[in-house]
Design a protein around this motif. Sequence first.
Motif, mmCIF file in Angstrom:
data_model
loop_
_atom_site.group_PDB
_atom_site.id
_atom_site.type_symbol
_atom_site.label_atom_id
_atom_site.label_comp_id
_atom_site.label_asym_id
_atom_site.label_seq_id
_atom_site.Cartn_x
_atom_site.Cartn_y
_atom_site.Cartn_z
ATOM 1 N N GLY A 231 -30.995 75.389 3.607
ATOM 2 C CA GLY A 231 -31.320 74.516 2.485
ATOM 3 C C GLY A 231 -30.072 73.948 1.837
ATOM 4 O O GLY A 231 -30.031 72.753 1.472
ATOM 5 N N GLN A 232 -29.060 74.756 1.673
ATOM 6 C CA GLN A 232 -27.800 74.285 1.109
ATOM 7 C C GLN A 232 -27.140 73.248 2.020
ATOM 8 O O GLN A 232 -26.555 72.273 1.539
ATOM 9 N N ARG A 233 -27.242 73.475 3.319
ATOM 10 C CA ARG A 233 -26.665 72.512 4.268
ATOM 11 C C ARG A 233 -27.377 71.168 4.172
ATOM 12 O O ARG A 233 -26.728 70.113 4.199
ATOM 13 N N ALA A 234 -28.695 71.182 4.029
ATOM 14 C CA ALA A 234 -29.445 69.935 3.898
ATOM 15 C C ALA A 234 -29.029 69.177 2.641
ATOM 16 O O ALA A 234 -28.828 67.948 2.679
ATOM 17 N N CYS A 235 -28.871 69.900 1.530
ATOM 18 C CA CYS A 235 -28.470 69.246 0.273
ATOM 19 C C CYS A 235 -27.044 68.729 0.338
ATOM 20 O O CYS A 235 -26.718 67.695 -0.264
ATOM 21 N N ALA A 236 -26.171 69.440 1.070
ATOM 22 C CA ALA A 236 -24.797 68.961 1.208
ATOM 23 C C ALA A 236 -24.741 67.694 2.053
ATOM 24 O O ALA A 236 -23.922 66.797 1.790
ATOM 25 N N LEU A 237 -25.600 67.604 3.067
ATOM 26 C CA LEU A 237 -25.615 66.417 3.928
ATOM 27 C C LEU A 237 -26.259 65.224 3.230
ATOM 28 O O LEU A 237 -25.875 64.070 3.486
ATOM 29 N N ASP A 238 -27.238 65.480 2.390
ATOM 30 C CA ASP A 238 -27.945 64.392 1.696
ATOM 31 C C ASP A 238 -28.192 64.833 0.248
ATOM 32 O O ASP A 238 -29.300 65.232 -0.117
ATOM 33 N N PRO A 239 -27.168 64.768 -0.598
ATOM 34 C CA PRO A 239 -27.302 65.301 -1.966
ATOM 35 C C PRO A 239 -28.246 64.513 -2.861
ATOM 36 O O PRO A 239 -28.634 65.025 -3.916
ATOM 37 N N GLU A 240 -28.646 63.317 -2.474
ATOM 38 C CA GLU A 240 -29.524 62.489 -3.315
ATOM 39 C C GLU A 240 -30.995 62.639 -2.949
ATOM 40 O O GLU A 240 -31.833 61.908 -3.508
ATOM 41 N N ASN A 241 -31.305 63.554 -2.053
ATOM 42 C CA ASN A 241 -32.692 63.722 -1.618
ATOM 43 C C ASN A 241 -33.359 64.781 -2.489
ATOM 44 O O ASN A 241 -33.026 65.971 -2.415
ATOM 45 N N ALA A 242 -34.318 64.353 -3.309
ATOM 46 C CA ALA A 242 -34.985 65.278 -4.232
ATOM 47 C C ALA A 242 -35.820 66.311 -3.487
ATOM 48 O O ALA A 242 -35.927 67.469 -3.919
ATOM 49 N N ARG A 243 -36.430 65.909 -2.370
ATOM 50 C CA ARG A 243 -37.281 66.849 -1.625
ATOM 51 C C ARG A 243 -36.473 68.020 -1.090
ATOM 52 O O ARG A 243 -36.945 69.163 -1.085
ATOM 53 N N PHE A 244 -35.233 67.762 -0.645
ATOM 54 C CA PHE A 244 -34.387 68.847 -0.164
ATOM 55 C C PHE A 244 -34.056 69.828 -1.297
ATOM 56 O O PHE A 244 -33.997 71.039 -1.089
ATOM 57 N N ARG A 245 -33.872 69.277 -2.510
ATOM 58 C CA ARG A 245 -33.591 70.129 -3.662
ATOM 59 C C ARG A 245 -34.791 71.031 -3.981
ATOM 60 O O ARG A 245 -34.626 72.200 -4.346
ATOM 61 N N VAL A 246 -35.979 70.494 -3.828
ATOM 62 C CA VAL A 246 -37.179 71.282 -4.098
ATOM 63 C C VAL A 246 -37.299 72.422 -3.082
ATOM 64 O O VAL A 246 -37.645 73.567 -3.447
ATOM 65 N N THR A 247 -37.019 72.132 -1.821
ATOM 66 C CA THR A 247 -37.076 73.192 -0.803
ATOM 67 C C THR A 247 -36.108 74.316 -1.137
ATOM 68 O O THR A 247 -36.472 75.508 -1.103
ATOM 69 N N LEU A 248 -34.872 73.941 -1.484
ATOM 70 C CA LEU A 248 -33.882 74.957 -1.813
ATOM 71 C C LEU A 248 -34.281 75.734 -3.063
ATOM 72 O O LEU A 248 -34.097 76.960 -3.141
ATOM 73 N N ARG A 263 -31.984 75.329 -11.642
ATOM 74 C CA ARG A 263 -30.931 74.320 -11.542
ATOM 75 C C ARG A 263 -31.257 73.268 -10.475
ATOM 76 O O ARG A 263 -31.065 72.065 -10.687
ATOM 77 N N GLU A 264 -31.743 73.720 -9.330
ATOM 78 C CA GLU A 264 -32.087 72.773 -8.266
ATOM 79 C C GLU A 264 -33.285 71.899 -8.682
ATOM 80 O O GLU A 264 -33.332 70.703 -8.364
ATOM 81 N N LEU A 265 -34.239 72.478 -9.385
ATOM 82 C CA LEU A 265 -35.388 71.682 -9.846
ATOM 83 C C LEU A 265 -34.962 70.644 -10.882
ATOM 84 O O LEU A 265 -35.468 69.506 -10.884
#
Length: 289
Positions: A231-248, A263-265
Amino acid sequence: LEAQRRTRDIERLLAEAMAEAALAVAQAETTEAPPPAAPPAAPPRTGAPVPPSPAAASSLAARREALARRLLGGRAREAPSSPERSPVSPVEAPRPDVREAQDALRRRFEDRRQHAQTVQLRGYVDKAQAALASGDVVGAANAYRIAVALSPDDAALQQLSSETQAKADALLADTFTRQATYEEKNGQWPQAAISWLRVCKGRPDDAHAQDRAAHAMLKADGDLHEAAKHGQRACALDPENARFRVTLANVYLAAGLLLNGRRELETAARLAPHDDTIGAMLKRVGKPA
């Protein structure tokens, strides 16, 4: 169904390669030792008295008796009484150096084992090169994997194996993506997690694959620490993607890390201010104490 069949075939090939690697190492380690050589005969001890032959001893005694008669005027000399001497025992030959013979045998066995392992290693390297020449990247990766098992300290061979395995993983990523998508639709979350992890190996910079791997592991009650890494890797690759933040955030909340999850929410809410689902999740989590 066809994708599933291909995936099973690939997994079977990978499993067979690992089994063959273990068998090749076992065969190299159990090469039959050569039969022990007979110990060399001990050389004669320098300066040791050599007993005379019976004929020579008889001739010497006769000459001594004749000389004694001449000196005594023809009378035979009386033999002095003396205790009977025990026959001289032959000199014992020194024992062979048993330790030296064992060391030589051990060296010969090790040489034979290394030779057998070298022959096996050369065969699998040749097999890998032939597979690459024919376009069979997966077969080449499997052959190199076995070769590395036989020679784990060969840095150049490890490099070749890693490069070939990376090519095989990238080639198989499409197949595993279709497989993972099918497994997700059918609620097969443990299988989907495995398939997404396969995709991540072939595409380490694919943010979508990283996010889906984290999501599948969460749904399968898998390793949350590993899920957080993806999940952290996904957010690092695409930090503007809200859905990735929700997964993490969901992974953090499942692990009991409430502050990290909130914090992620909050970040996801800023990225997607009109997403009511994220707002409802924030309300459920509550404000930090």
